[in-house]
Design a protein around this motif. Sequence first.
Motif, PDB file in Angstrom:
ATOM      1  N   PRO A 194     -42.503 -37.687 -46.920  1.00 23.64           N
ATOM      2  CA  PRO A 194     -42.192 -36.873 -45.736  1.00 23.64           C
ATOM      3  C   PRO A 194     -40.834 -37.268 -45.162  1.00 23.64           C
ATOM      4  N   ASN A 195     -40.042 -36.285 -44.757  1.00 14.14           N
ATOM      5  CA  ASN A 195     -38.690 -36.601 -44.311  1.00 14.14           C
ATOM      6  C   ASN A 195     -38.107 -35.500 -43.438  1.00 14.14           C
ATOM      7  N   ARG A 196     -36.914 -35.776 -42.951  1.00 16.93           N
ATOM      8  CA  ARG A 196     -36.104 -34.802 -42.216  1.00 16.93           C
ATOM      9  C   ARG A 196     -34.978 -34.384 -43.135  1.00 16.93           C
ATOM     10  N   GLN A 197     -34.750 -33.085 -43.273  1.00 19.15           N
ATOM     11  CA  GLN A 197     -33.738 -32.592 -44.198  1.00 19.15           C
ATOM     12  C   GLN A 197     -32.731 -31.741 -43.439  1.00 19.15           C
ATOM     13  N   ALA A 198     -31.468 -32.072 -43.629  1.00 20.43           N
ATOM     14  CA  ALA A 198     -30.400 -31.320 -42.979  1.00 20.43           C
ATOM     15  C   ALA A 198     -30.217 -29.975 -43.664  1.00 20.43           C
ATOM     16  N   LEU A 199     -30.012 -28.931 -42.871  1.00 19.45           N
ATOM     17  CA  LEU A 199     -29.689 -27.618 -43.415  1.00 19.45           C
ATOM     18  C   LEU A 199     -28.195 -27.555 -43.716  1.00 19.45           C
ATOM     19  N   ARG A 200     -27.843 -26.853 -44.792  1.00 18.22           N
ATOM     20  CA  ARG A 200     -26.450 -26.788 -45.237  1.00 18.22           C
ATOM     21  C   ARG A 200     -26.018 -25.342 -45.391  1.00 18.22           C
ATOM     22  N   ALA A 201     -24.863 -25.168 -45.982  1.00 18.69           N
ATOM     23  CA  ALA A 201     -24.334 -23.819 -46.162  1.00 18.69           C
ATOM     24  C   ALA A 201     -25.195 -23.003 -47.114  1.00 18.69           C
ATOM     25  N   VAL A 202     -25.833 -23.681 -48.080  1.00 15.42           N
ATOM     26  CA  VAL A 202     -26.725 -23.004 -49.016  1.00 15.42           C
ATOM     27  C   VAL A 202     -28.111 -22.911 -48.384  1.00 15.42           C
ATOM     28  N   PRO A 203     -28.768 -21.743 -48.405  1.00 13.66           N
ATOM     29  CA  PRO A 203     -30.086 -21.615 -47.780  1.00 13.66           C
ATOM     30  C   PRO A 203     -31.111 -22.539 -48.426  1.00 13.66           C
ATOM     31  N   LEU A 204     -32.012 -23.059 -47.618  1.00 15.52           N
ATOM     32  CA  LEU A 204     -33.053 -23.976 -48.083  1.00 15.52           C
ATOM     33  C   LEU A 204     -34.395 -23.265 -48.003  1.00 15.52           C
ATOM     34  N   THR A 205     -35.047 -23.062 -49.151  1.00 14.87           N
ATOM     35  CA  THR A 205     -36.357 -22.416 -49.168  1.00 14.87           C
ATOM     36  C   THR A 205     -37.454 -23.459 -49.016  1.00 14.87           C
ATOM     37  N   LEU A 206     -38.646 -22.984 -48.748  1.00 13.63           N
ATOM     38  CA  LEU A 206     -39.787 -23.881 -48.545  1.00 13.63           C
ATOM     39  C   LEU A 206     -40.070 -24.717 -49.791  1.00 13.63           C
ATOM     40  N   ILE A 207     -40.049 -24.097 -50.953  1.00 18.40           N
ATOM     41  CA  ILE A 207     -40.319 -24.825 -52.197  1.00 18.40           C
ATOM     42  C   ILE A 207     -39.258 -25.890 -52.428  1.00 18.40           C
ATOM     43  N   GLU A 208     -37.989 -25.565 -52.174  1.00 16.60           N
ATOM     44  CA  GLU A 208     -36.917 -26.542 -52.366  1.00 16.60           C
ATOM     45  C   GLU A 208     -37.067 -27.712 -51.401  1.00 16.60           C
ATOM     46  N   ALA A 209     -37.500 -27.427 -50.182  1.00 14.63           N
ATOM     47  CA  ALA A 209     -37.695 -28.506 -49.205  1.00 14.63           C
ATOM     48  C   ALA A 209     -38.826 -29.432 -49.627  1.00 14.63           C
ATOM     49  N   VAL A 210     -39.901 -28.854 -50.141  1.00 16.97           N
ATOM     50  CA  VAL A 210     -41.027 -29.684 -50.607  1.00 16.97           C
ATOM     51  C   VAL A 210     -40.597 -30.525 -51.799  1.00 16.97           C
ATOM     52  N   ASN A 211     -39.852 -29.942 -52.714  1.00 18.07           N
ATOM     53  CA  ASN A 211     -39.360 -30.710 -53.864  1.00 18.07           C
ATOM     54  C   ASN A 211     -38.463 -31.858 -53.418  1.00 18.07           C
ATOM     55  N   ALA A 212     -37.626 -31.605 -52.397  1.00 19.49           N
ATOM     56  CA  ALA A 212     -36.754 -32.662 -51.888  1.00 19.49           C
ATOM     57  C   ALA A 212     -37.543 -33.751 -51.178  1.00 19.49           C
ATOM     58  N   ALA A 213     -38.799 -33.459 -50.822  1.00 21.39           N
ATOM     59  CA  ALA A 213     -39.686 -34.458 -50.221  1.00 21.39           C
ATOM     60  C   ALA A 213     -40.588 -35.105 -51.259  1.00 21.39           C
ATOM     61  N   GLY A 214     -40.251 -34.966 -52.518  1.00 21.69           N
ATOM     62  CA  GLY A 214     -41.016 -35.606 -53.584  1.00 21.69           C
ATOM     63  C   GLY A 214     -42.087 -34.748 -54.203  1.00 21.69           C
ATOM     64  N   GLY A 215     -42.286 -33.533 -53.676  1.00 20.69           N
ATOM     65  CA  GLY A 215     -43.322 -32.656 -54.206  1.00 20.69           C
ATOM     66  C   GLY A 215     -44.659 -32.864 -53.526  1.00 20.69           C
ATOM     67  N   PHE A 216     -45.603 -32.000 -53.863  1.00 20.52           N
ATOM     68  CA  PHE A 216     -46.944 -32.086 -53.287  1.00 20.52           C
ATOM     69  C   PHE A 216     -47.701 -33.288 -53.849  1.00 20.52           C
ATOM     70  N   THR A 217     -48.574 -33.861 -53.037  1.00 19.79           N
ATOM     71  CA  THR A 217     -49.477 -34.894 -53.532  1.00 19.79           C
ATOM     72  C   THR A 217     -50.654 -34.233 -54.251  1.00 19.79           C
ATOM     73  N   ASP A 218     -51.481 -35.046 -54.895  1.00 15.13           N
ATOM     74  CA  ASP A 218     -52.633 -34.511 -55.618  1.00 15.13           C
ATOM     75  C   ASP A 218     -53.680 -33.905 -54.691  1.00 15.13           C
ATOM     76  N   THR A 219     -53.642 -34.285 -53.420  1.00 12.51           N
ATOM     77  CA  THR A 219     -54.651 -33.795 -52.480  1.00 12.51           C
ATOM     78  C   THR A 219     -54.118 -32.689 -51.574  1.00 12.51           C
ATOM     79  N   ALA A 220     -52.946 -32.139 -51.883  1.00 15.45           N
ATOM     80  CA  ALA A 220     -52.335 -31.117 -51.030  1.00 15.45           C
ATOM     81  C   ALA A 220     -53.039 -29.777 -51.194  1.00 15.45           C
TER      82      ALA A 220
END
Length: 374
Positions: free
Chosen positions: A191-217
Motif C-alpha cells: 500500500p502506498n501513495r502515488q504521485a499523479l503525472r502528465a501521463v494518466p494513471l488508471t486503476l489497474i496501473e496504480a494497483v500494479n505499482a502497489a505490488g499487485g493484488f494479494t491472494d485474499t483480494a
Amino acid sequence: MSTTDGDHGAGSGTRGVVSGGQGFLRLLALLFLPLMLVACSDGYVRFPVTPEAQRSLGADVEVIVLDSTNISAFTRPAHGFAATSLPSGRQWSYLVGQGDILSVIVFNHPELTLPAGEQRTAAESGFQVSNDGTFNYPYIGSVQASGRQVEQIRSDISERLREFIPDPQVDVRVAAYNAQAVVISGEVKTPNRQALRAVPLTLIEAVNAAGGFTDTADLRAVTVQRSGKVYTVDVQGFLSSGPLQNNPVLRNGDIVNVPRRRAEEAYLLGEVASPNVVDLSREQITLTQALTRRGGLREGRADARGVLVFRQQGEATRVFQLDVSNPVGLLLGTRFVLEPGDVLYVLRSSMQRWNDTITRLLPTVRAIDVTKDL
C-alpha cells in the motif's frame, strides 16, 4: 395310559403354541417389511429424473435439463459484471500545484536557467511552486502556476519575457510531481501513495505499482473514494473483458481500497468420490471442474442421469439436470458455471438404493430369525 395320553396332549399343545408363535412372527415380518424398507431408504436424497415424474413437483420448483440448445445461457455468472458509476473520463491534463518543481529553460540564454551541475538533479535546480501557487522567475517576477497546465505557464513566461528578449524560446517541464496524488490501500502487496503525472494513471496501473493484488483480494468489490463519495469498481469484470469503465483514470485525492475477499462457496454432495465445499471466490469453476477436482462420480453407485445443481431463485428453486452418462454431458458440464450457494448433488442409482436397502434390512431379518428360533 392316561399318563401317556396326558403327556401326549401336553406335547401337542406346546407344539401348537410354538407353531402359532412362528406364524405370528412371520405375519409381523410381512406387515412391517414395507415400513422397514421405506425407513431403510430414507438416508439419501430422492429426486425424479424423468420428465413424467418431474411433473408432480410443485410450482415453486423449476427443472432445467441442460443440453446444447440452452447451455450458452449458463456459461457466465448469473450476476454478471457490474459497470461502475464512477466518472471515468479517459482525457487527462496534469494541472500544476503547490509543491511541484518546474524546470524552465530559455534557449540561448543560459543565464536564465539554473545550472543543474554534477551533484544536482533537475528537481533540485528547478523552481518550486509555493503555497500561494506561484514561483519567482528572473526579470518577470512572480508567475502563477497552481491550477494551470504546463503549456499555459510556458506561454505566460514567453509573453512576459518579450519585453527583455526578442522572440524567446521557452520550455517548461515538471521536474518533480508533488502536488497531486492518490492512495492505494487494502489487499495490495505494498500500500502506498502515488504521485499523479502528465501521463494518466488508471486503476489497474496504480494497483500494479502497489505490488499487485494479494491472494485474499476481492477484485469484484474494489472501492474508490472521490469527493466524499464511495464508488464500487468491479475490476474482475474489466479483466474478464467486461466494461471498459471499470478501469477508470484516477484523479487527485482518490483513495482506492481493495477489500478482503469474502467466502463464496458451492457445495458438492451425494455420490461423488469426495464430497466437499467448492471455493468460487478465486476463479470461475464449472460443473465438470468441480466433479473432477473431487474425484468424479462414485463408480457403480452414482446415477449418471442425475447430476443436479440446486439454485435458489427468489422464492423458487431452480434445478439444473445434467446427464453425464455419455461424453456429450461431460462436455456440456465444462460450460456450466457454478454460482455461490449452489448445491451440486449426484443422485444414487436405483440399483444401489436397492442394494443398500437390503444391506440395512439384513440385521432386522436375522433378528426375526433368532426370535423365531427362541
